[in-house]
Design an enzyme around this catalytic site. Sequence first.
Site, PDB file in Angstrom:
ATOM      1  N   ARG A 231       0.732  -1.239   0.018  1.00  0.00           N
ATOM      2  CA  ARG A 231      -0.013   0.084  -0.098  1.00  0.00           C
ATOM      3  C   ARG A 231       0.973   1.286   0.136  1.00  0.00           C
ATOM      4  O   ARG A 231       0.817   2.210   1.005  1.00  0.00           O
ATOM      5  CB  ARG A 231      -0.983   0.031   1.260  1.00  0.00           C
ATOM      6  CG  ARG A 231      -2.084   0.988   1.000  1.00  0.00           C
ATOM      7  CD  ARG A 231      -2.853   0.972   2.336  1.00  0.00           C
ATOM      8  NE  ARG A 231      -3.702  -0.029   2.838  1.00  0.00           N
ATOM      9  CZ  ARG A 231      -4.852  -0.617   2.556  1.00  0.00           C
ATOM     10  NH1 ARG A 231      -5.588   0.432   1.867  1.00  0.00           N
ATOM     11  NH2 ARG A 231      -5.427  -1.310   3.227  1.00  0.00           N
TER      12      ARG A 231
ATOM     13  N   LYS B 141     -14.767   1.590   3.463  1.00  0.00           N
ATOM     14  CA  LYS B 141     -13.849   1.323   2.581  1.00  0.00           C
ATOM     15  C   LYS B 141     -12.490   2.071   3.058  1.00  0.00           C
ATOM     16  O   LYS B 141     -12.745   3.046   3.701  1.00  0.00           O
ATOM     17  CB  LYS B 141     -13.732   1.560   0.949  1.00  0.00           C
ATOM     18  CG  LYS B 141     -14.981   1.163   0.302  1.00  0.00           C
ATOM     19  CD  LYS B 141     -14.484  -0.324   0.281  1.00  0.00           C
ATOM     20  CE  LYS B 141     -15.590  -1.056  -0.752  1.00  0.00           C
ATOM     21  NZ  LYS B 141     -17.006  -1.309   0.123  1.00  0.00           N
ATOM     22  N   ASP B 142     -11.171   1.444   3.039  1.00  0.00           N
ATOM     23  CA  ASP B 142     -10.266   2.103   3.602  1.00  0.00           C
ATOM     24  C   ASP B 142      -9.859   3.387   2.864  1.00  0.00           C
ATOM     25  O   ASP B 142     -10.254   3.641   1.578  1.00  0.00           O
ATOM     26  CB  ASP B 142      -8.906   1.302   3.285  1.00  0.00           C
ATOM     27  CG  ASP B 142      -8.850  -0.064   3.884  1.00  0.00           C
ATOM     28  OD1 ASP B 142      -9.442  -0.141   5.164  1.00  0.00           O
ATOM     29  OD2 ASP B 142      -8.326  -1.193   3.750  1.00  0.00           O
ATOM     30  N   ARG B 143      -9.319   4.442   3.663  1.00  0.00           N
ATOM     31  CA  ARG B 143      -8.869   5.706   3.279  1.00  0.00           C
ATOM     32  C   ARG B 143      -7.942   5.682   2.208  1.00  0.00           C
ATOM     33  O   ARG B 143      -7.987   6.138   1.242  1.00  0.00           O
ATOM     34  CB  ARG B 143      -8.563   6.687   4.308  1.00  0.00           C
ATOM     35  CG  ARG B 143      -8.077   7.847   3.804  1.00  0.00           C
ATOM     36  CD  ARG B 143      -7.774   9.069   5.012  1.00  0.00           C
ATOM     37  NE  ARG B 143      -7.189  10.202   4.384  1.00  0.00           N
ATOM     38  CZ  ARG B 143      -7.059  11.393   5.103  1.00  0.00           C
ATOM     39  NH1 ARG B 143      -7.257  11.225   6.316  1.00  0.00           N
ATOM     40  NH2 ARG B 143      -6.547  12.654   4.683  1.00  0.00           N
ATOM     41  N   THR B 144      -6.742   5.107   2.673  1.00  0.00           N
ATOM     42  CA  THR B 144      -5.573   5.029   1.668  1.00  0.00           C
ATOM     43  C   THR B 144      -5.806   3.890   0.410  1.00  0.00           C
ATOM     44  O   THR B 144      -5.567   2.774   0.527  1.00  0.00           O
ATOM     45  CB  THR B 144      -4.360   4.526   2.555  1.00  0.00           C
ATOM     46  OG1 THR B 144      -4.395   5.461   3.704  1.00  0.00           O
ATOM     47  CG2 THR B 144      -3.162   4.831   1.546  1.00  0.00           C
TER      48      THR B 144
END
Length: 353
Positions: free
Chosen positions: A20, A78-81
């Site tokens: 990521r 959902k994930d931010r990154t």
Amino acid sequence: MASLDWPRVHGEPIGFAEYRQSAQAFKVSEELGFEPEGEGEHLWLFIEKTDLSTQEMARRLAHGVGIQPRDVGVSGQKDRTALTRQWFSLWLAGTDVPVAPSELVEQAGGQLVRQSRHPRKLKRGVHRANRFAIHLRGELDVAALEARGRQILTWGVPNYFGPQRFGHQWSNLIRARNLMARGWRKRDDRQGMLLSAARSFLFNEVLAERVRSGTWAQALEGDVLMLEGTQSQFACETPDASVVERVKACDLHPTGPMPGKRPGESRGEALALETRVIDAFRDLADGIARAGAETRRRALRVMPDTLEFTLTPDGVWVSFALPSGAFATSVLRELIDHPSLIANHRPLSGEAL
């Protein structure tokens, strides 16, 4: 404190990789599984956003049309990154959108992909699947990844909740335990994040024990089994040859407990294993029951529908889809080694949690 790496099932990771590095290196798109009806009080928007959390986008959309955040519906967090595509619904009964939907979304920091109308608010967990494309940066053997991928497509992976559910160095779980000790109250955990962390931890502990015992993909006496691709489940007192074969063929999956206020449906050998694991964390289980959470079951195994690898100059793109509620990290941890795929650290015992 001791490092905890919940057990894998397909062997050691192929190699170390970053996964990521940026939002653009982690892509996820919701697959709804049905079409909005095209009319109704709720405006449904399929939005692409980058490095922006689901809650923040919902807040901005609500502000943009002058409604309360509670009137914005989402199916998944959902994930931010990440670069994400997901659905939002806006309750606009008797309310005109002050600007064109595409302009509304752009002002909120996203791009409008699709729009439609529907009679009802978008509810949590209604989308069918999430499709992922994740860049693995590192020197990885693509042939070894593809061989591992074939194993995963044949047998699935343990359906663990991802480490992000528990917070950095178990902060969410530690806060949950403290909250349970004085009595869970909604005002202290408005989004239910801490309650969810506690339940997810107990599920993962049961799943880990079944992986260690070699029974995560086998039907035990008294198991509750779930039909692949559905939430349909049934209790199985004594697995017969047909059940054994269907579990082996990944048509049925054993389930584990998401503890709540009522006793679970498992019996016999399955119940004994679950009770033995959960008793080590009885304070959490009792606190969850007092909080009034609904008891339910979750499949111990999850099956990606595809698993593809594409070589790049500095690594590999891996693409796959998982049912709603499953974590991409459950697949990644069977492929690569990375510190974030281990649930950071945990105390040595339930008493010290």
